[in-house]
Design a protein around this motif. Sequence first.
Motif, short mmCIF file in Angstrom:
data_model
loop_
_atom_site.label_atom_id
_atom_site.label_comp_id
_atom_site.label_asym_id
_atom_site.label_seq_id
_atom_site.Cartn_x
_atom_site.Cartn_y
_atom_site.Cartn_z
N ALA A 33 40.30 6.94 43.08
CA ALA A 33 40.28 6.24 41.80
C ALA A 33 41.58 5.48 41.64
O ALA A 33 42.62 5.90 42.16
N SER A 34 41.53 4.36 40.90
CA SER A 34 42.72 3.52 40.75
C SER A 34 43.20 3.43 39.31
O SER A 34 44.14 2.69 39.02
N SER A 35 42.56 4.17 38.39
CA SER A 35 42.98 4.13 36.99
C SER A 35 42.60 5.42 36.30
O SER A 35 41.76 6.19 36.80
N VAL A 36 43.19 5.66 35.15
CA VAL A 36 42.88 6.86 34.37
C VAL A 36 41.40 6.87 33.99
O VAL A 36 40.73 7.91 34.08
N LYS A 37 40.87 5.74 33.58
CA LYS A 37 39.46 5.66 33.19
C LYS A 37 38.54 6.05 34.33
O LYS A 37 37.59 6.82 34.15
N GLU A 38 38.82 5.53 35.53
CA GLU A 38 37.99 5.86 36.68
C GLU A 38 38.04 7.36 36.97
O GLU A 38 37.02 7.97 37.29
N VAL A 39 39.23 7.95 36.86
CA VAL A 39 39.37 9.39 37.11
C VAL A 39 38.53 10.19 36.12
O VAL A 39 37.78 11.09 36.50
N LEU A 40 38.66 9.88 34.84
CA LEU A 40 37.94 10.63 33.82
C LEU A 40 36.43 10.49 34.00
O LEU A 40 35.68 11.45 33.78
N ASP A 41 35.97 9.31 34.43
CA ASP A 41 34.55 9.13 34.71
C ASP A 41 34.11 10.01 35.87
O ASP A 41 33.05 10.65 35.83
N LEU A 42 34.94 10.06 36.92
CA LEU A 42 34.61 10.88 38.09
C LEU A 42 34.60 12.36 37.75
O LEU A 42 33.77 13.12 38.24
N LEU A 43 35.54 12.78 36.87
CA LEU A 43 35.62 14.19 36.52
C LEU A 43 34.43 14.64 35.69
O LEU A 43 34.14 15.84 35.61
#
Length: 235
Positions: A33-43
Motif C-alpha cells: 500500500a502507498s497511503s494510509v487510506k489504502e492500508v485501512l481499506d486493506l485491513l
Amino acid sequence: MIKVLIVEDDPMVSEMNKFYLQQVEGFRAEGWASSVKEVLDLLNEKVYDLILLDIYMKESNGLELLSEIRRKGLKMDVIVISAASDKESIQEALQNGAVDYLIKPFEFSRFRAALNGYREQNYLFRTQDRLNQSELDKLSRFRKERTASQGLAKGFTRQTLQTVWKAVEACDKELFSAEDISAISGISRVSAGKYLLGLTEMEVLEMDMTYGSVGRPVQKYRIAPNGITLIIQYL
C-alpha cells in the motif's frame, strides 16, 4: 508463516523491501500500500501479522497510520522503515508501539536482525500463555544473531566457507554477485548466494541492491572495511 504488509509510496523501494523480506525465513509479503487510506481499506479485507511502515509518504504520514491502528485496537505489529531520523518521529513511533525502527539507508544485516528478533517474539507469544524472565530477556531487539564464539551458522561448513572466501579474494570486481563467485569457485549459484548472505550477516561483506535491464533487483556484495580482519576467526 508471518504475513507482512509493506507500506511504502515508492514502488521501487517497496520492491526492494519485498526482495529483502524474501531472504528471511518465515515471512511472506501479502500486500503493498502507498497511503494510509489504502492500508485501512486493506485491513478491512485481510489480516496481517506485521506492517513494514514508511513515515514519509506523498499523500499521508505513516505516524498517523500507526496512531490509527492503535486507536482501533488492531492486533498487529509494526516495524518502521524510514528516512526520518529526528527524535520526535522516533519517539512517537516507539510510544505508539512500533516494535523496531530502521533508519534508511540500512544494511541488510540490520533488517534481517529485526525480522529474526520479531519472529522469535511472535513465536513465543503464539505458543506460550506465560513467559519467564529469561524468555523475556531473549526478546531484546538489538542483540547480535551470532557471535564469533558461536562459530559458523547452522548448515555452513568451514571447507565451503574457505572456498567461497578464496573466490571472493580472487574476484577482480569491486561489486560481485553469487554468479561471479559460483563461476570462480565451482560451487552452485544457490550455495554461493547462501554463503554470501551468511558473510553479510557476519559483517564480513556488505550488500547492495542494483537493478538489471528488466528492473529486477540483484544482490551485489563488497568486502566490508573490517571484513578481512573478521573473516580470519571463521577460517
